[in-house]
Design a protein around this motif. Sequence first.
Motif, short mmCIF file in Angstrom:
data_model
loop_
_atom_site.label_atom_id
_atom_site.label_comp_id
_atom_site.label_asym_id
_atom_site.label_seq_id
_atom_site.Cartn_x
_atom_site.Cartn_y
_atom_site.Cartn_z
N LEU A 278 1.34 3.51 -15.67
CA LEU A 278 0.83 4.89 -15.54
C LEU A 278 0.44 5.19 -14.09
O LEU A 278 0.63 6.32 -13.62
N TRP A 279 -0.08 4.19 -13.39
CA TRP A 279 -0.41 4.36 -11.98
C TRP A 279 0.85 4.65 -11.16
O TRP A 279 0.87 5.56 -10.32
N LEU A 280 1.91 3.90 -11.42
CA LEU A 280 3.16 4.13 -10.70
C LEU A 280 3.75 5.49 -11.03
O LEU A 280 4.33 6.16 -10.16
N ARG A 281 3.61 5.92 -12.28
CA ARG A 281 4.06 7.26 -12.65
C ARG A 281 3.30 8.32 -11.85
O ARG A 281 3.91 9.27 -11.34
N ASN A 282 1.99 8.15 -11.74
CA ASN A 282 1.20 9.09 -10.95
C ASN A 282 1.73 9.19 -9.52
O ASN A 282 1.89 10.28 -8.96
N LEU A 283 1.98 8.04 -8.90
CA LEU A 283 2.42 8.02 -7.51
C LEU A 283 3.81 8.64 -7.36
O LEU A 283 4.07 9.40 -6.42
N ALA A 284 4.71 8.28 -8.29
CA ALA A 284 6.09 8.77 -8.20
C ALA A 284 6.15 10.29 -8.31
O ALA A 284 6.87 10.96 -7.55
N ILE A 285 5.39 10.84 -9.25
CA ILE A 285 5.47 12.28 -9.50
C ILE A 285 4.61 13.07 -8.52
O ILE A 285 5.01 14.13 -8.03
N THR A 286 3.41 12.57 -8.21
CA THR A 286 2.49 13.33 -7.36
C THR A 286 2.92 13.33 -5.91
O THR A 286 2.88 14.36 -5.23
N TYR A 287 3.33 12.16 -5.40
CA TYR A 287 3.59 12.03 -3.97
C TYR A 287 5.06 11.74 -3.64
O TYR A 287 5.37 11.41 -2.50
N ASP A 288 5.94 11.87 -4.64
CA ASP A 288 7.37 11.56 -4.47
C ASP A 288 7.60 10.12 -4.04
O ASP A 288 8.61 9.80 -3.39
N MET A 289 6.70 9.20 -4.43
CA MET A 289 6.83 7.79 -4.04
C MET A 289 7.73 7.04 -5.02
O MET A 289 7.39 6.00 -5.57
N ILE A 290 8.93 7.59 -5.22
CA ILE A 290 9.86 7.05 -6.21
C ILE A 290 10.34 5.66 -5.82
O ILE A 290 10.39 4.74 -6.64
N ASP A 291 10.72 5.49 -4.57
CA ASP A 291 11.25 4.19 -4.14
C ASP A 291 10.20 3.10 -4.29
O ASP A 291 10.50 2.00 -4.77
N GLY B 64 0.80 -1.23 0.00
CA GLY B 64 0.00 0.00 0.00
C GLY B 64 0.82 1.27 0.00
O GLY B 64 0.29 2.36 0.21
N GLY B 65 2.15 1.15 -0.24
CA GLY B 65 2.95 2.35 -0.44
C GLY B 65 4.22 2.44 0.39
O GLY B 65 4.79 3.53 0.50
N GLN B 66 4.69 1.34 0.96
CA GLN B 66 5.87 1.38 1.84
C GLN B 66 5.74 2.52 2.85
O GLN B 66 6.62 3.37 3.02
N LEU B 67 4.60 2.49 3.54
CA LEU B 67 4.23 3.62 4.40
C LEU B 67 5.02 3.67 5.69
O LEU B 67 4.92 4.65 6.44
N TYR B 68 5.81 2.65 5.96
CA TYR B 68 6.72 2.69 7.11
C TYR B 68 7.93 3.56 6.82
O TYR B 68 8.71 3.88 7.72
N ASN B 69 8.10 3.96 5.57
CA ASN B 69 9.20 4.84 5.17
C ASN B 69 8.70 5.83 4.12
O ASN B 69 9.15 5.84 2.98
N PRO B 70 7.76 6.69 4.50
CA PRO B 70 7.09 7.53 3.50
C PRO B 70 7.93 8.73 3.09
O PRO B 70 8.73 9.26 3.88
N PRO B 71 7.78 9.20 1.86
CA PRO B 71 8.45 10.44 1.45
C PRO B 71 7.86 11.63 2.19
O PRO B 71 6.69 11.62 2.59
N GLU B 72 8.67 12.65 2.35
CA GLU B 72 8.26 13.82 3.13
C GLU B 72 7.01 14.49 2.55
O GLU B 72 6.14 14.96 3.29
N LYS B 73 6.88 14.50 1.23
CA LYS B 73 5.70 15.13 0.63
C LYS B 73 4.43 14.40 1.06
O LYS B 73 3.42 15.04 1.37
N LEU B 74 4.46 13.08 1.09
CA LEU B 74 3.29 12.32 1.51
C LEU B 74 3.01 12.55 2.99
O LEU B 74 1.84 12.65 3.40
N VAL B 75 4.04 12.67 3.79
CA VAL B 75 3.87 12.97 5.22
C VAL B 75 3.11 14.27 5.39
O VAL B 75 2.17 14.38 6.18
N GLN B 76 3.52 15.29 4.64
CA GLN B 76 2.87 16.60 4.75
C GLN B 76 1.42 16.55 4.29
O GLN B 76 0.53 17.14 4.93
N LEU B 77 1.17 15.83 3.20
CA LEU B 77 -0.20 15.77 2.68
C LEU B 77 -1.14 15.02 3.62
O LEU B 77 -2.35 15.31 3.64
N CYS B 78 -0.62 14.06 4.38
CA CYS B 78 -1.46 13.26 5.28
C CYS B 78 -1.58 13.87 6.67
O CYS B 78 -2.35 13.37 7.51
#
Length: 394
Positions: free
Chosen positions: A317-330, A211-225
């Motif tokens: 395309l879904w992974l591209r959305n996540l990588a660019i929108t939420y910095d979920m590159i890893d 569901g997003g490797q949420l134990y190690n989230p990118p800072e942008k996702l932290v801020q949005l949540c």
Amino acid sequence: MMYYRRFGRTELPMPVFSCGGMRYQHQWQDAPFDQIPEANQKQLEACIYRSLELGINHIETARGYGTSEMQLGKILPKLPRERLIIQTKVCPNPDPLKFKQDFEQSLAYLQLDHVDLLGIHGINTCEILEDTIKPGGCLAVAKELQTQGKVRFIGFSTHGPTDAIIQAIETNEFDYVNLHWYYINQNNWPAIEAATRHDMGVFIISPSDKGGQLYNPPEKLVQLCSPLSPMVFNNLFCLSHPQVHTLSIGASKPTDFDEHLKTLPLLDRWDEILPSIVQRLEQELINCFGEAWAKTWHIGLPRQEQTPNNINIPVILWLRNLAITYDMIDYAKMRYNLLGNGGHWFPGKTAEGVEQLDLSHCLVNSPHADQIPDLLAETHQLLKAETVLRLSKS
């Protein structure tokens, strides 16, 4: 205090968190117990004791999880059996006798006389389903084990496409389902609705890792949540739907439960907390790509079997959305590089070589047909890294 939900027609009071057995075992292959490091076994046992202390009495494992069952078998017989809900999973096999032997091995490793839940592990295609439910197939074996008192309830786990999951549910042969569904991937909601109609238990697989490797989230996702952590937000999002009964926590150490526990006091107030966070997340996708893409990117996309080179366009395309929108590159890199190596657990291939292909025919129903080939090539450059193998193959 732990919350419990009725696990469909099993009538089991299921804790809203389950203790998944995929990450605390020593290794992914069977091994003699004398090869298990003492520190690892103590860590596993500490996880189980912590789980039960918290009221998480559903312990979930699988024959395919290497030494997990055997290591659990060193502690489960010491615990009050009536307090436990034990689930294991066994992969279907063209030879039903092999399926039965695998289950008997599970039971022997667990050192129990029965399991509460037996999952047929990996009904990921319609062909696997048909082979499983045919007369004399693995489902018939599972029902025979149920008659013998070795299994209380029968379900299935799946990483398959939604329509295949619904087909399995609609057989009405299963008491529960383990499937993927969480904020970043809500495709399987129609399957959850089907399971609800059939009064099946609903177990969510790996909401914090897949569901997003949420134990190690990118800072942008932290801020949005914020003010929640991404992990607590995702838990609350899932559990705000009463059709969902339990979320797997793949603990590898006792402290892995701690962040999840912060969800519990919020369950009665989800409607005050979630909408603003969901709105921020949705708006960020629009901010990055525009409203037209955000609302229609998924429309008319072909499945990988309909695409040259079996490119899995929807997933890419879904992974591209996540990588660019939420910095979920890893996370996006990990999933992208599993393409081509995941078999029916994660089908399809990467966009390598897409520049040489004509995708016009398979994209005829997409409103973004003209731009998708370039987006696929761009995503390949963004996410291509070293090949990733499924955990059980690594």
